[in-house]
Design an enzyme around this catalytic site. Structure first.
Site, PDB file in Angstrom:
ATOM      1  N   TYR A   1       0.610  -0.504  -0.049  1.00 33.29           N
ATOM      2  CA  TYR A   1       0.330  -0.112   0.100  1.00 33.29           C
ATOM      3  C   TYR A   1       0.568   0.966   0.036  1.00 33.29           C
ATOM      4  O   TYR A   1       0.256   2.228   0.002  1.00 33.29           O
ATOM      5  CB  TYR A   1      -0.693   0.081   1.088  1.00 33.29           C
ATOM      6  CG  TYR A   1      -1.251  -0.938   1.484  1.00 33.29           C
ATOM      7  CD1 TYR A   1      -3.215  -2.034   1.084  1.00 33.29           C
ATOM      8  CD2 TYR A   1      -0.958  -2.223   2.729  1.00 33.29           C
ATOM      9  CE1 TYR A   1      -3.385  -3.255   1.318  1.00 33.29           C
ATOM     10  CE2 TYR A   1      -1.621  -2.416   3.222  1.00 33.29           C
ATOM     11  CZ  TYR A   1      -2.668  -3.615   2.467  1.00 33.29           C
ATOM     12  OH  TYR A   1      -3.560  -5.047   2.770  1.00 33.29           O
TER      13      TYR A   1
ATOM     14  N   CYS B   1      14.699 -11.078  -0.789  1.00 34.56           N
ATOM     15  CA  CYS B   1      15.604 -10.576  -2.698  1.00 34.56           C
ATOM     16  C   CYS B   1      14.775  -9.500  -3.234  1.00 34.56           C
ATOM     17  O   CYS B   1      14.745 -10.143  -4.129  1.00 34.56           O
ATOM     18  CB  CYS B   1      16.207 -12.049  -3.035  1.00 34.56           C
ATOM     19  SG  CYS B   1      17.276 -12.240  -1.747  1.00 34.56           S
ATOM     20  N   GLU B   2      14.945  -8.427  -2.820  1.00 36.07           N
ATOM     21  CA  GLU B   2      13.220  -7.781  -3.522  1.00 36.07           C
ATOM     22  C   GLU B   2      14.558  -6.544  -3.473  1.00 36.07           C
ATOM     23  O   GLU B   2      14.060  -5.600  -2.119  1.00 36.07           O
ATOM     24  CB  GLU B   2      12.213  -8.083  -2.896  1.00 36.07           C
ATOM     25  CG  GLU B   2      10.872  -7.036  -4.299  1.00 36.07           C
ATOM     26  CD  GLU B   2      10.268  -9.023  -4.653  1.00 36.07           C
ATOM     27  OE1 GLU B   2       9.625  -9.811  -4.529  1.00 36.07           O
ATOM     28  OE2 GLU B   2       9.080  -8.058  -4.394  1.00 36.07           O
TER      29      GLU B   2
ATOM     30  N   TYR C   1      -2.602  -5.662  11.071  1.00 42.81           N
ATOM     31  CA  TYR C   1      -2.345  -5.819   9.298  1.00 42.81           C
ATOM     32  C   TYR C   1      -0.619  -5.871   9.360  1.00 42.81           C
ATOM     33  O   TYR C   1      -0.036  -5.425   7.813  1.00 42.81           O
ATOM     34  CB  TYR C   1      -2.865  -5.082   8.726  1.00 42.81           C
ATOM     35  CG  TYR C   1      -4.061  -5.219   8.461  1.00 42.81           C
ATOM     36  CD1 TYR C   1      -5.626  -5.943   8.199  1.00 42.81           C
ATOM     37  CD2 TYR C   1      -4.967  -4.111   9.405  1.00 42.81           C
ATOM     38  CE1 TYR C   1      -6.743  -5.621   8.133  1.00 42.81           C
ATOM     39  CE2 TYR C   1      -5.882  -3.714   9.422  1.00 42.81           C
ATOM     40  CZ  TYR C   1      -6.851  -4.813   8.994  1.00 42.81           C
ATOM     41  OH  TYR C   1      -8.521  -4.198   9.332  1.00 42.81           O
TER      42      TYR C   1
END
Ligand code: LLP
Length: 495
Positions: A395, A422-423, A452
């Site tokens: 979000y 890994c991002e 959340y």
């Protein structure tokens, strides 16, 4: 001028909303649980338990929740709404939205404090059952409930099944009939009001998966809305007891206007349905969605203020319509649990990159700056990330962070707290000023992670999901154990 070092000034790379704090060690109270403070050594403590002690006993990353703060927030919603609606409908039933964060301990606190529990799956019902919550204090949501979930709800004699569609209404009626039971049903309507943070929009039509549209041409029956068709059908089934209507207009909402518009719209519809079909709909649920402070610029309203604004609309609309007010209920999740919890991480690698102010997200370079002027941005990696907090990725959610294991007098460094996945989008806190000397081994605390975060956690990259610790009266206990490598391998059936 080429600014090569961190210095005490605000960074041109910072987004407009982020102010340079006067004191980097200070805690901005609205973002934290009551009972979180620094001790004389500058170490962050929760109800007297230090983050050092928590790290030593439970490791990091760790969700650290204040039980007393959770209980106080739950109670304050119940008390504020009871008081505001006392003269209208004798009080309000507050259903804690379990989807925000649920475990057996939390379910028992919810019940202790006089709240009910809103669930949205068989799994959440299982937690409620385990906590011993009586079925009459439970509700079940979901736009695609399975037959098994409906049967489970009927086994438990659920206080309310919130029906989301005409298809589902028929299915609930059939299943209840085959069991010789009467299902207690609320209908979830989409009033065309969508709210997010400070704004709401009202539209006639609904283009989303949830709920029954109130738009008059929303079914093939000319002039009949899906909502009305559902009311008519529900009253025709012997196996359905139609309790009333429900709506939920969004999440992380600060201003009460959207709730008020939805309440008025549902009350008018409720009155019209009672007249037309000669029925009584004794209940109206106005959903959840109340906002919390994730950063210093978020300014949530106290529950009493929201409650009074909503009560004023319900009172005046009922008076105008000559309507006996239905019993009101609400479903807050985030506003009860969000600020009770922070995530404790250990800092690891760090690096500083230089960024052209023109190229930085949302940043504006000062007038006259040459295009090639660059400013430093510090990346601080922590031992978790998008697997324990997916909200920044999902979000674009903003968070904040402080150095928790000590204080520091170092200059502020505009920092980005990132995870170990890994991002490259694996960001925990996109923009925050942290002391320049934050280094490997320091503990960082990210507040506002009660809602959340654990609920949306994953095992991406085979990271074990963190545990959740509840602190109360100077003692910490695990309420959800963190996963181990063995847990991760357990379900892998082998070669
Ligand atoms: N009632 C219904 C029917 C809901 O769908 C929700 C949230 C709530 C109550 C509770 O809303 P709250 O008071 O917690 O805002 N994952 C997103 C939020 C999804 C909300 C889903 N429904 C996020 O992290 O922002």
């Amino acid at each position: 001028m080429n600014t090569n070092d961190f210095n005490p000034a605000a960074s041109p790379l910072a987004p407009e909303w982020l102010e340079l704090p006067a004191d980097l060690n200070a805690l901005h109270a609205p973002m934290w649980a009551a009972g979180v403070q620094r001790n004389n050594d500058g170490v962050l403590t929760v109800d007297g338990v230090s983050v050092d002690a928590l790290k030593q006993e439970f490791g990091t990353p760790l969700f650290v929740m204040s039980e007393s703060d959770f209980r106080a927030r739950a109670r304050s919603f119940k008390d504020a709404f009871d008081e505001a609606f006392a003269d209208i409908c004798g009080g309000v039933d507050v259903y804690y939205a379990g989807k925000s964060f649920l475990c057996t301990a939390v379910a028992t606190w919810v019940a202790d404090e006089g709240l009910r529990l809103d669930t949205c799956s068989g799994g959440e019902l299982a937690v409620a059952e385990r906590a011993g919550i009586p079925g009459e204090n439970l509700s079940l949501h979901g736009n695609n409930k399975s037959d098994a979930e409906i049967n489970r709800a009927l086994d438990l004699n659920l206080g309310r099944i919130v029906v989301d569609s005409l298809d589902e209404l028929e299915r609930v009626a059939k299943i209840a009939s085959s069991r010789g039971q009467k299902a207690k049903v609320m209908l979830r309507l989409t009033p065309g009001v969508h709210a997010h943070t400070h704004e709401f929009i009202a539209t006639a039509h609904e283009d989303q998966k949830f709920g029954l549209s109130m738009a008059e041409d929303s079914t093939e029956e000319a002039g009949l809305s899906a909502a009305e068709e559902a009311v008519a059908a529900a009253t025709s089934y012997d196996s359905v007891e139609l309790l009333g209507l429900h709506c939920h207009i969004g999440s992380q909402i600060f201003e009460p206007d959207g709730f008020a518009v939805a309440a008025e719209k549902l009350l008018r519809f409720l009155a019209a349905m009672q007249d037309k079909y000669g029925i009584t709909l004794p209940e109206l649920d106005l959903g959840g969605g109340y906002g919390i402070a994730y950063t210093p610029v978020d300014t949530p309203r106290p529950p009493a203020e929201i409650a009074q604004a909503m009560a004023a609309v319900v009172r005046s609309t009922c008076a105008e319509l000559g309507l006996v007010p239905p019993r009101i209920s609400i479903e807050p999740g985030r506003a009860i649990v969000g600020s009770t919890t922070f995530t404790l991480y250990e800092a690891g690698t760090r690096k500083t990159v230089r960024v052209d102010a023109e190229a930085a997200d949302g940043a504006v370079s000062a007038a006259g700056d040459a295009v090639n002027v660059t400013y430093p941005r510090r990346y601080v990696s922590v031992d978790g990330g998008m697997s324990d907090n997916a909200r920044p990725v999902l979000y674009d959610a903003d968070y904040s962070a402080v150095l928790a294991s000590r204080t520091s007098a170092a200059v502020p460094a505009l920092s980005r707290v990132v995870g170990k996945h890994c991002e490259s989008g694996d960001i925990v806190v996109r923009d925050v000023y942290l002391p320049e000397d934050v280094a490997a081994g320091d503990l960082l605390a990210v507040p506002g992670t009660g809602a959340y975060c654990w609920a949306l956690s994953s095992n991406y990259n085979y990271l074990a999901r963190p545990g959740v610790v509840a602190v109360r009266d100077g003692a910490a206990r695990l309420i959800v154990r963190g996963e181990t490598e063995e847990d991760l391998l357990n379900r892998d059936m082998g070669a």
